[in-house]
Design an enzyme around this catalytic site. Structure first.
Site: not given
Length: 303
Positions: A11-12, A120, A173-174, A177
């Protein structure tokens, strides 16, 4: 803007690339020296310690944390001696919202600002535009709004409310999901077991053309079927969970809100550790897609 960036995982690293392309100046630190060297070649400035990272930033400093939630406290503890009143820290990992509330209060006492940002979209979102949910002081969000805008898809960021709200919304949200993934896994398991010898890759592709269940998850399932075949033989049938679903279920219980779908989806992942199944393979395949890991052997631990 000029900012410090801590954490160059999938991600980073991708997010820093996007920041550089948006003409931000980024000073990076990660214990993985190869990742630092690689991103430096793309234009980032490197720091060999958190002290040197802070020294490279002119006050008031802005530091973005993109590390696992268990690494946030150690990172902050090491970083704090080198920050001063008026500096800002943004935690963009999957931290528990209660921890974010606590950190905001503790940092406020010494004059350090704090924003919690739920992100996300996985590695592809970090690279091409994510969905970002921000909590903290509204004036602080406004100050750094351009940064969130540059990291997001169009209309893909927003201010959620006081400290902790960003990570709370991402937690839910997760949890949602989990439920959506479980429904796909169960439905495709049912089709696989039918007498029709259905082409599941074709069906996933068809579903993803303006049907009611069109989604990124459905598209990713098509890709995994294309890559690994109808039986997903190389993928483990034991689906892991990373914590946010459990946090969602616990919070729902505390608030007296029934969440049977999310609760059962979480339970399935836990029991799948001892009872692997085709539905578990689908869940693992989907997690493989948005977490950015390659599946090579059965039982390889995903993100």
């Amino acid at each position: 803007m000029k900012l410090g960036y801590i954490g160059l995982g999938k991600m980073g690293f991708n997010m820093v690339q996007r920041l550089l392309e948006k003409n931000h100046t980024v000073v990076v630190f990660d214990k993985n020296k190869d990742a630092v060297k690689k991103i430096s070649k793309l234009g980032a400035k490197s720091a060999d310690s958190l002290k040197s990272l802070a020294s490279a930033l002119k006050p008031p400093r802005l530091v973005w944390l993109m590390v696992p939630h268990g690494a946030v406290n150690p990172a902050l503890k090491e970083l704090m001696p080198f920050l001063q009143k008026g500096d800002t820290v943004i935690d963009a990992g999957n931290s528990n919202y209660k921890e974010s509330m606590r950190r905001a209060m503790e940092l406020q006492k010494i004059g350090i600002n704090f924003l919690d940002a739920g992100v996300s979209g996985g590695p592809s979102g970090a690279r091409n535009g994510a969905c970002i949910m921000v909590g903290g002081k509204k004036e602080l969000f406004k100050k750094y709004e351009k940064l969130f805008k540059d990291l997001s898809v169009e209309n893909g960021y927003g201010y959620m409310g006081k400290s902790g709200a960003g990570h709370f919304v991402k937690m839910v949200h997760n949890g949602i999901e989990y439920g959506m993934m479980q429904a796909l896994a169960e439905g495709f398991s049912l089709m696989k077991s039918s007498d029709f010898n259905l082409d599941l890759e074709k069906i996933a592709g068809l579903y993803n053309h303006k049907s009611v269940i069109e989604s990124r998850l459905t598209g990713w399932l098509k890709e995994e079927n294309k890559k690994y075949g109808r039986d997903l033989k190389k993928i483990s049938g034991s689906a892991a969970h990373s914590g946010e679903g459990l946090w969602t279920v616990k919070e729902a219980k505390k608030l007296g809100i029934p969440v049977p779908v999310i609760k059962e989806a979480l339970k399935f992942r836990i029991t799948s550790q001892k009872n692997p199944s085709y539905a578990g393979q689908i869940l693992s395949a989907l997690r493989n897609q948005f977490c950015g890991h390659e599946v090579k052997i059965i039982n390889k631990k995903l993100c």
